[in-house]
Each structure stands twice: as structure tokens, then as C-alpha cells.
Design a protein around this motif. Structure first.
Motif, PDB file in Angstrom:
ATOM      1  N   ARG A  45       0.725  -1.276   0.062  1.00 33.19           N
ATOM      2  CA  ARG A  45       0.196  -0.106   0.143  1.00 33.19           C
ATOM      3  C   ARG A  45       0.893   1.330  -0.004  1.00 33.19           C
ATOM      4  NH1 ARG A  45      -5.494   0.301   3.265  1.00 33.19           N
ATOM      5  NH2 ARG A  45      -5.476  -1.660   2.751  1.00 33.19           N
ATOM      6  N   TYR A  46       0.348   2.148  -0.939  1.00 33.54           N
ATOM      7  CA  TYR A  46       1.107   3.514  -1.085  1.00 33.54           C
ATOM      8  C   TYR A  46       2.187   3.553  -1.678  1.00 33.54           C
ATOM      9  CZ  TYR A  46      -2.309   4.208   2.866  1.00 33.54           C
ATOM     10  OH  TYR A  46      -3.567   4.145   3.663  1.00 33.54           O
ATOM     11  N   ARG A 235      -1.829   5.869   6.631  1.00 41.54           N
ATOM     12  CA  ARG A 235      -0.601   6.451   6.672  1.00 41.54           C
ATOM     13  C   ARG A 235      -0.510   6.933   8.024  1.00 41.54           C
ATOM     14  NH1 ARG A 235      -1.055  10.173   1.287  1.00 41.54           N
ATOM     15  NH2 ARG A 235      -1.706   8.555  -0.125  1.00 41.54           N
TER      16      ARG A 235
END
Length: 264
Positions: A45-46, A235
Motif C-alpha cells: 500500500r502507498y 498512513r
């Protein structure tokens, strides 16, 4: 004013997507909650944001769907793919914990998945490398990933003492100078760096693999705990700072890496 040509750096992002098309999800043997958990632990992710560089510096090729659909970093031939023995070849049949993910696909369904997702992605990646080679006579391919702080059950490396950054190399396409630069630029940030641990290798499109050493490649894996809450997938507040550190390292890596011929 002259128009700048295509960049010599190609950034590959294979595992950032959370997208599972509804017709594919319907064939998975997971409840919605189980699918969300599998996506949480298996998605890098990200990384599409962490490895983002301006188009003037790099061409980015990102896989548009989840690796649970098909995994673009696996060989299509299960006999050549080490992870196939764990039920996690190009089309996963097992979850991270070894439970059934889907029924074994028929040969026809497997061909359909590859034609729909895998082959167009690799065609786009191959084209991006070809364009860089035509413009510069060399291409640096950066393979962008992340990895969990705690080893997942399927992983071969179960050592709990994990680095912050893993630099993955290929014997043919990662010359020693490229490996050493990659280690140095991330160590300079203050992160612990390991080579080929906990994961090894660096993807190169099959058209060039062990055939064209003008293509140099390095895999960069970022420990997820540096930038995200691994329990929620959110995040951390330091995400932007981490992203800026990675961007600076990639700029240096790209500038030095493309100033030398692949394999030199």
C-alpha cells in the motif's frame, strides 16, 4: 525551446493496487472481511506514492489491479516459479496463511486472466523500457515494493530482525556499482539497509532478461512500519517525510545509474 525526451528511468509498481474486479472477487473463497484482511497484509500500500517521480525523471508503470487477481511479478510457467509450490504462483490459489483463496483455475480461465491483466501490463512495461533504450542507449528499472515488519507465514525468510530498506538484485542486471549506490543512498538517510533480505531479485521484462545488459535493474523494498500503521492500513503522520526521503534517494540513484551503461 526543445521538448525533453523520454526519461532513462522506468519505475515499476506491481503491488500497490487494492482493486479486485467484482467478477474476480465473486470467484474467491473469502468473506468480504477476509478479503479485506488479505488485501491489508498482501498489498504494498502507498508504494505508488512513495516511489512517485515527475514524468520528466521517470516513466512509471503501475499494475492497475491487486496481486490477488494475478501477480505480475511471477513467471507464468508454474514450473519456473518458486512460489507456485506454495499455491502463490502467477494466479494465487492460497492465502497468506495457506488457506484456499480460489479453486484451481482451469487452463482456459487462467489464460483469460493473463490475457486480461498480466499481458497488457508487461507489454506496457516492455514498451517503456524500449523507449528508454532507444532514447538513451540504457535504461534503469526500479522495482518498487514494501514489506511487513513481521514476516508473513508464507515468506521464506522468517528472521524477525528486518531492515528498513531491502535492496534486491539480479545477477545479470544489477552490477555491483548499482547495488552499492542503492545501499549508500538509503543508508545516508539513516535507515538500516540489507541486500536481498528479506526478499531477493529485481524484475526485468522477459524480452531483455539476460539478453540485453543495457537494462540495469534494482528492487527497492520499504518496511511498511516506516510509513503506515500496519494494523489499520492508514498512513502515519511522517508519511510525507518518508516519501521525500525516498524521492531524494531515487533521484540520486537515477542520476548516477543512468550515467553508466547497464552491466558496465
Amino acid at each position: 525551446m526543445s521538448t525533453p525526451g523520454p526519461p532513462a528511468v522506468v519505475v515499476h509498481i506491481p503491488h500497490a493496487s487494492l482493486v479486485v474486479p467484482s467478477d474476480v472477487a465473486a470467484g474467491l473463497l473469502l468473506t468480504p472481511a477476509e478479503l479485506q484482511h488479505e488485501l491489508l497484509v498482501m498489498t504494498d500500500r502507498y508504494t505508488d506514492g512513495l516511489f512517485a517521480l515527475p514524468s520528466s525523471r521517470a516513466t512509471t508503470v503501475a499494475f492497475p489491479v491487486s496481486r490477488l487477481v494475478v501477480d505480475p511479478e511471477r513467471f507464468t510457467d508454474d514450473d519456473s516459479e518458486p512460489m507456485a509450490r506454495k499455491g502463490m504462483g502467477v494466479v494465487y490459489e492460497r492465502t497468506v496463511a495457506g488457506r484456499p483463496l480460489r479453486h484451481a483455475p482451469s487452463a482456459e480461465h487462467r489464460r483469460h486472466l493473463l490475457a486480461r491483466f498480466y499481458e497488457p501490463h508487461h507489454a506496457a512495461l516492455t514498451t517503456a523500457v524500449e523507449i528508454a533504450l532507444a532514447a538513451h542507449g540504457a535504461c534503469l528499472l526500479i522495482d518498487g515494493h514494501s514489506f511487513p515488519t513481521r514476516p508473513l507465514p508464507y515468506e521464506d525468510d522468517q528472521d524477525p530482525d528486518r531492515p528498513d530498506i531491502c535492496v534486491g538484485t539480479d545477477p545479470s542486471h544489477t552490477p555491483a556499482w548499482l547495488r552499492d549506490i542503492a545501499v549508500a543512498v538509503f543508508a545516508k538517510v539513516g535507515w538500516r539497509v540489507a541486500v536481498d533480505r528479506p526478499f531477493a531479485g529485481a524484475l526485468v521484462p522477459m524480452r531483455f532478461y539476460r539478453k540485453d545488459l543495457r537494462v540495469s535493474a534494482v528492487m527497492i523494498e520499504v518496511r511498511r512500519g516506516l510509513y503506515m500503521d500496519e494494523r489499520s492500513g492508514e498512513r502515519l503522520t511522517c508519511f510525507r517525510e518518508v516519501r521525500e526521503c525516498i524521492a531524494g534517494a531515487l533521484r540520486t540513484l537515477g542520476a548516477v545509474g543512468t550515467s553508466r551503461r547497464g552491466g558496465a
